[in-house]
Design a protein around this motif. Structure first.
Motif, mmCIF file in Angstrom:
data_model
loop_
_atom_site.group_PDB
_atom_site.id
_atom_site.type_symbol
_atom_site.label_atom_id
_atom_site.label_comp_id
_atom_site.label_asym_id
_atom_site.label_seq_id
_atom_site.Cartn_x
_atom_site.Cartn_y
_atom_site.Cartn_z
ATOM 1 N N GLU A 270 -21.502 -7.919 -9.890
ATOM 2 C CA GLU A 270 -20.335 -7.127 -10.199
ATOM 3 C C GLU A 270 -20.161 -7.400 -11.602
ATOM 4 O O GLU A 270 -19.779 -6.526 -12.374
ATOM 5 C CB GLU A 270 -19.174 -7.480 -9.575
ATOM 6 C CG GLU A 270 -19.144 -7.109 -8.076
ATOM 7 C CD GLU A 270 -19.738 -5.516 -8.091
ATOM 8 O OE1 GLU A 270 -18.773 -4.768 -8.568
ATOM 9 O OE2 GLU A 270 -20.582 -5.228 -6.939
ATOM 10 N N ALA A 271 -19.669 -8.603 -12.024
ATOM 11 C CA ALA A 271 -19.278 -9.029 -13.648
ATOM 12 C C ALA A 271 -20.621 -8.517 -14.463
ATOM 13 O O ALA A 271 -20.579 -8.041 -15.286
ATOM 14 C CB ALA A 271 -18.829 -10.475 -13.725
ATOM 15 N N LYS B 205 -22.704 -6.457 -14.074
ATOM 16 C CA LYS B 205 -22.849 -4.910 -14.668
ATOM 17 C C LYS B 205 -21.961 -4.296 -15.536
ATOM 18 O O LYS B 205 -22.438 -3.737 -16.532
ATOM 19 C CB LYS B 205 -22.575 -4.068 -13.226
ATOM 20 C CG LYS B 205 -23.824 -3.751 -12.229
ATOM 21 C CD LYS B 205 -23.662 -2.802 -11.341
ATOM 22 C CE LYS B 205 -22.978 -3.491 -10.078
ATOM 23 N NZ LYS B 205 -22.661 -2.721 -8.915
ATOM 24 N N ILE B 206 -20.607 -4.869 -15.427
ATOM 25 C CA ILE B 206 -19.612 -4.232 -16.264
ATOM 26 C C ILE B 206 -20.040 -5.117 -17.853
ATOM 27 O O ILE B 206 -20.080 -4.346 -18.856
ATOM 28 C CB ILE B 206 -18.289 -4.938 -15.924
ATOM 29 C CG1 ILE B 206 -17.913 -4.510 -14.647
ATOM 30 C CG2 ILE B 206 -17.330 -4.569 -17.084
ATOM 31 C CD1 ILE B 206 -16.543 -5.016 -14.080
ATOM 32 N N LEU C 128 -20.776 -3.034 -21.287
ATOM 33 C CA LEU C 128 -19.934 -3.445 -22.204
ATOM 34 C C LEU C 128 -20.767 -3.775 -23.636
ATOM 35 O O LEU C 128 -20.547 -3.558 -24.652
ATOM 36 C CB LEU C 128 -18.680 -3.959 -22.055
ATOM 37 C CG LEU C 128 -17.560 -3.242 -21.392
ATOM 38 C CD1 LEU C 128 -16.487 -4.113 -20.667
ATOM 39 C CD2 LEU C 128 -17.180 -2.177 -22.280
ATOM 40 N N THR D 70 -11.294 -4.968 -24.071
ATOM 41 C CA THR D 70 -12.269 -4.646 -23.390
ATOM 42 C C THR D 70 -11.963 -5.360 -21.918
ATOM 43 O O THR D 70 -12.524 -4.744 -21.067
ATOM 44 C CB THR D 70 -13.726 -5.020 -23.935
ATOM 45 O OG1 THR D 70 -13.425 -6.382 -24.189
ATOM 46 C CG2 THR D 70 -14.024 -4.225 -25.416
ATOM 47 N N SER D 71 -11.373 -6.737 -22.111
ATOM 48 C CA SER D 71 -11.453 -7.090 -20.932
ATOM 49 C C SER D 71 -10.195 -6.683 -19.897
ATOM 50 O O SER D 71 -9.878 -7.386 -18.817
ATOM 51 C CB SER D 71 -11.110 -8.880 -21.340
ATOM 52 O OG SER D 71 -10.086 -9.062 -21.827
ATOM 53 N N ALA E 113 -10.705 -4.445 -18.317
ATOM 54 C CA ALA E 113 -11.717 -3.863 -17.143
ATOM 55 C C ALA E 113 -11.880 -5.070 -16.331
ATOM 56 O O ALA E 113 -11.791 -4.878 -15.042
ATOM 57 C CB ALA E 113 -13.011 -3.420 -17.792
ATOM 58 N N ALA E 114 -12.152 -6.277 -16.902
ATOM 59 C CA ALA E 114 -12.396 -7.494 -16.022
ATOM 60 C C ALA E 114 -12.158 -8.659 -17.115
ATOM 61 O O ALA E 114 -12.753 -8.586 -18.181
ATOM 62 C CB ALA E 114 -13.527 -7.490 -15.280
ATOM 63 N N VAL F 18 -15.152 -10.440 -19.096
ATOM 64 C CA VAL F 18 -15.685 -9.529 -20.037
ATOM 65 C C VAL F 18 -15.475 -10.327 -21.634
ATOM 66 O O VAL F 18 -16.053 -10.180 -22.476
ATOM 67 C CB VAL F 18 -15.401 -8.362 -20.109
ATOM 68 C CG1 VAL F 18 -15.622 -7.251 -21.331
ATOM 69 C CG2 VAL F 18 -16.007 -7.594 -18.829
ATOM 70 N N CYS G 282 -7.456 -6.456 -14.767
ATOM 71 C CA CYS G 282 -8.489 -6.372 -13.686
ATOM 72 C C CYS G 282 -8.512 -5.047 -12.991
ATOM 73 O O CYS G 282 -7.387 -4.816 -12.180
ATOM 74 C CB CYS G 282 -8.304 -7.631 -12.630
ATOM 75 S SG CYS G 282 -9.944 -7.306 -11.527
ATOM 76 N N SER H 199 -10.214 -3.788 -10.923
ATOM 77 C CA SER H 199 -10.477 -3.661 -9.024
ATOM 78 C C SER H 199 -9.260 -4.280 -8.496
ATOM 79 O O SER H 199 -9.139 -3.726 -7.276
ATOM 80 C CB SER H 199 -11.602 -4.616 -9.042
ATOM 81 O OG SER H 199 -12.618 -4.497 -9.940
#
Ligand SMILES: Nc1nc2c(ncn2[C@@H]2O[C@H](COP(=O)(O)OP(=O)(O)OP(=O)(O)O)[C@@H](O)[C@H]2O)c(=O)[nH]1
Ligand SMILES: [Mg+2]
Lengths: 700, 73
Positions: free
Chosen positions: A513-514, A516-517, A521, A600-601, A603-604, A607, A660, A662
């Motif tokens: 998962e991580a 992919k992002i 990015l 950017t983080s 998103a998660a 990152v 996050c 998600s």
């Protein structure tokens, strides 16, 4: 081809439904010795022969069709609506040999719905220990069903179950009891009002009491429609129903089920007295937690260093081997660096999952719930909130889902709102790198400073959760009557296979998962960092040389090329963007590069490191590991960017911020509105910004 | 009349015939039925919750609920 047979696995919590589901379907869903591991419906495929395919449904555990928490109602809902596409053709009730009597209560209720019902008696490997003897044919006739005696641990009996399922047409769908026996007159009356509806289903709808969801989403029709009885009269009738059911069960078990009572399991009592002891209980709990942090920090540093160097040399190798050009740069500097930023945390995350799954598999978690319930109560939380708060150390998403076992909506909502404060594994990459940069390596009383700071951050997360809970508890005006109950499963030695599967699957999904992002990015950031539209970007070389000549400096070739690339970066797309946000992050002690990483983080969190790695790799080339590059970063005055003040500020920001996507999505799903995730995002971000600001301004 | 709260750790008793109508059905379904044996196994710090062995089931409940179940002596 006909559509597949739909088979639902249902049963009390912790009876091995998921273990059997995995055995039938070959999937690897999570198994653990805690009531409430499965909280949502899962499906898998299985075939019982050349032309009989089946869809198997694994459901959360429930003690009864009278549900008191959301996970239970997920399981029961599928059985109540014949028009539901998932409505099963056959129900397999999975029971635990040890508590067969209690397990059969649900069995009789399901049979009363008029469904084809099979009984599986699981954990037959424990029968000898417990002194239990079972006469299967006798029970089959007294319960009017087919029975498979099974042990998913020893892989016995699965074939019997498949054989019974393949002959599903011959399975009885007759009810066990006549529900109208509890009050003939009342049910006569109902029947004349609702002639088309089955009496037992009607009865379930009338007596359903929902306390675990927001009130608006009430599924139950207005009770006044059937208001021939008061609530307390209905409750008395339910009591009568339960007594009748147990009478039926005792009768049915008389011949076929024998238990030798002298074979009490003495060791269980001893273990319980130790683990739930008023003093030792807590001591053991804290020792376990502390060992966990030490392990995460100390043991995993060796594999981590190795991984870090591996990726650094891989990146160099690519640059040396492939022809130089844009693609090679992207590969070496963007992608490899970005992936390295995730892979490096595998050892830590694996350790974390290892600990948590051992705690769950052994049966210890319920004891923690027991020890913590009273302590959590003043904060508006339940003892059951501890499990989400602890599993939140791995990831907030399953943790938010795990709140489904909490019976009270207010306690559940508060738990959901504060769970993202727990230090999840995605924060580890940020914490570890910043700690390595700004906290000295010394030891205090034999404990490393760095490990202490990390432990402190975990405690801080927990503290923030508890304080926020207390505030929410005062502020939220929700009054719901419901009651706390938890079953204490027997202690079991953790099964290696289950632990290994959990560790492997969870770590894999984290990385994928991580990954992919981060991959996506990294490519974007690398592109934005190596391209620009301004004249300064295009004529970087000339402008830098001109500047140097004006200042009368004399630089070596290497220094010159470094100056040029950082000048280019500053005037690239990302540099321009960074300069725009710089005023917002400057008071926190961040330069524009860190600012970009913070953005950017959103998103998660993980990152952050990948973004910095990518930005820095576009800039300079003299250091090849990520930490090494970060340590070299300086501001205009030549002081390191990552110093104690800015480091602490970053740590605090990441401790509190809700970064996050998600988690936001899962909170929306579980609370059924955008209101709660937005409040959560707002207050957490505000807290993060303010605390980072205060920390930086006081430390600088 | 005594109730579940009055048991000492390790003590056993039989659940009485009269059932408080406020008792959640769930608890009866878990074995808190008239005539069944119940034993107090452990009390958590601050005296809440309580951990019982009822009809072979190990369950832990809060005081407010335990007080609703009365016992024969
Ligand atoms: N001894 C023994 N233990 C078993 C057997 N099957 C499952 N278990 C253990 O029982 C525990 C519960 O198993 P799960 O498959 O997670 O049970 P579940 O019914 O899906 O549980 P929930 O999803 O929480 O309702 C785990 O610790 C398993 O290792 C068995 O046949 N014998
Ligand atoms: Mg399960």
């Amino acid at each position: 081809m006909s559509s597949p047979l739909k088979v639902a696995l249902i049963g009390n919590p912790n009876t091995g439904k998921t273990s059997i589901f995995n055995a039938l379907t070959g999937l690897r869903q999570k198994v653990g010795n805690y009531p409430g591991i499965t909280v949502e419906k899962k499906t898998g495929a299985c075939s019982f022969g050349p032309d009989l395919n089946a869809t198997i449904y694994d459901l959360p555990g429930t003690y009864s069709l009278n549900t008191t928490s959301l996970d239970e109602s997920v399981a029961v809902e599928i059985l109540l609506n014949r028009r539901d596409p998932d409505f099963p053709d056959v129900v397999v009730v999975i029971a635990d040999v040890e508590n067969l009597k209690r397990n059969l209560l649900l069995f009789t209720q399901i049979k009363d719905l008029g469904l084809r019902t099979i009984l599986v008696i699981n954990m037959s490997d424990r029968m000898k220990r417990l002194g239990i003897e079972i006469d299967v044919p006798s029970l089959e006739s007294s319960l009017d069903t087919r029975i498979a005696l099974l042990s998913s641990r020893n892989d016995t009996g699965i074939e019997d179950l498949k054989a019974i399922l393949s002959d599903y047409k011959s399975i009885s769908d007759q009810p066990s009891l006549d529900i109208t026996d509890i009050d003939k007159a009342y049910f006569e009356n109902l029947k004349t009002t609702f002639p088309k509806i089955d009496a037992y289903k009607l009865w379930l709808a009338i007596t359903q009491d929902v306390n675990f969801m927001p009130i608006e989403k009430k599924v139950i029709p207005d009770r006044s429609a059937f208001s021939t009885k008061s609530k307390s009269e209905l409750q008395k009738m339910q009591h009568r129903e339960t007594v009748l059911r147990y009478k039926y069960i005792n009768n049915a078990l008389k011949e076929g089920y024998q238990k030798d009572l002298s074979k009490a399991d003495g060791i269980q009592g001893v273990l319980d007295r130790i683990f739930t002891h008023k003093i030792f209980g807590y001591l053991i709990f804290f020792v376990i937690l502390f060992t966990m942090f030490q392990a995460i920090f100390d043991f995993s540093s060796y594999p981590m260093d190795a991984i870090d160097h591996f990726f650094a040399s891989a990146s160099e190798w690519i640059k040396a081997t492939l022809p130089s050009g844009v693609l090679t740069d992207l590969l070496a500097e963007g992608i490899v660096a970005g992936i390295g930023g995730v892979v490096i945390f595998i050892p830590q995350i694996a350790f974390l999952f290892l600990f948590i799954s051992i705690l769950e598999e052994s049966g210890y978690m319920s004891r923690v719930v027991f020890l913590m319930d009273r302590i959590m109560k003043p904060f508006g939380l339940s003892g059951k909130s501890v499990v989400p708060l602890m599993s939140g150390m791995a990831c907030a998403i399953p943790a938010v889902m795990a709140t489904r076992t909490i019976e009270n909506w207010k306690e559940r909502l508060i738990t959901i709102m504060v769970v993202p404060f727990t230090t999840c594994s995605a924060r580890l990459p940020v914490y570890l790198i910043i700690i390595a940069l700004v906290i000295p390596e010394g030891r205090f009383l034999g404990l490393g400073y760095q490990a202490l700071v990390l432990t402190g951050l975990y405690l801080l997360g927990f503290l923030a959760a508890v304080v926020a809970a207390a505030i929410l508890n005062r502020g939220l005006n929700i009054e719901r009557r419901s009651f706390f109950m938890i079953e204490m499963p027997t202690f079991k030695p953790p099964q290696f296979r289950n632990v290994a599967i959990t560790v492997f699957e969870k770590t894999k999904s984290f990385v994928l998962e991580a990954g992919k992002i981060i991959l996506a990015l990294s490519v974007v950031i690398w592109f934005l960092g190596s391209n620009g539209y301004s004249d300064s970007f295009k004529n970087a070389e000339a402008e830098v040389i001109q500047q140097i000549q004006q200042q009368g400096l004399n630089l070596s070739d290497e220094e010159l090329s470094q100056k040029i690339s950082s000048y280019k970066l500053e005037h690239s797309y990302i540099g321009v963007l960074g300069k725009i946000i710089e005023p917002v992050v400057k008071p926190l002690g961040y330069d524009w590069k860190i600012g970009i990483a913070v953005i950017t983080s959103f998103a998660a969190r993980e990152v952050f490191v990948g973004t910095l790695a990518t930005i820095y790799s576009v800039g300079e080339e003299s250091e090849s590991t990520i930490v090494g590059r970060m340590a070299l970063e300086t501001d205009e005055l030549g002081k390191p960017i990552f110093n104690l003040a800015s480091g602490v500020s970053i740590l605090l920001f990441y401790a509190f911020a809700m970064q996050c996507m998600s988690t936001i999505a899962v909170v929306r799903k579980e609370t059924n509105s955008w209101k709660w995730p937005m409040i959560q995002l707002g207050y957490m971000t505000l807290l993060a910004y303010l605390s980072a600001l205060i920390a930086y301004q006081t430390l600088i | 009349m005594t109730n579940l709260l009055e048991l000492k750790i390790g003590q056993k008793a039989i659940i009485a015939d009269s059932i408080d109508e406020r008792l959640p059905v769930k608890l009866m379904e878990l074995g808190c039925l008239p005539g069944n044996e119940v034993q107090l196994l452990q009390i958590a710090p601050l005296n809440d919750p309580l951990y019982y062995l009822v009809a072979g089931n190990r369950i832990s409940i809060r005081r407010e609920i335990a007080g609703l179940i009365s016992l024969d002596l």
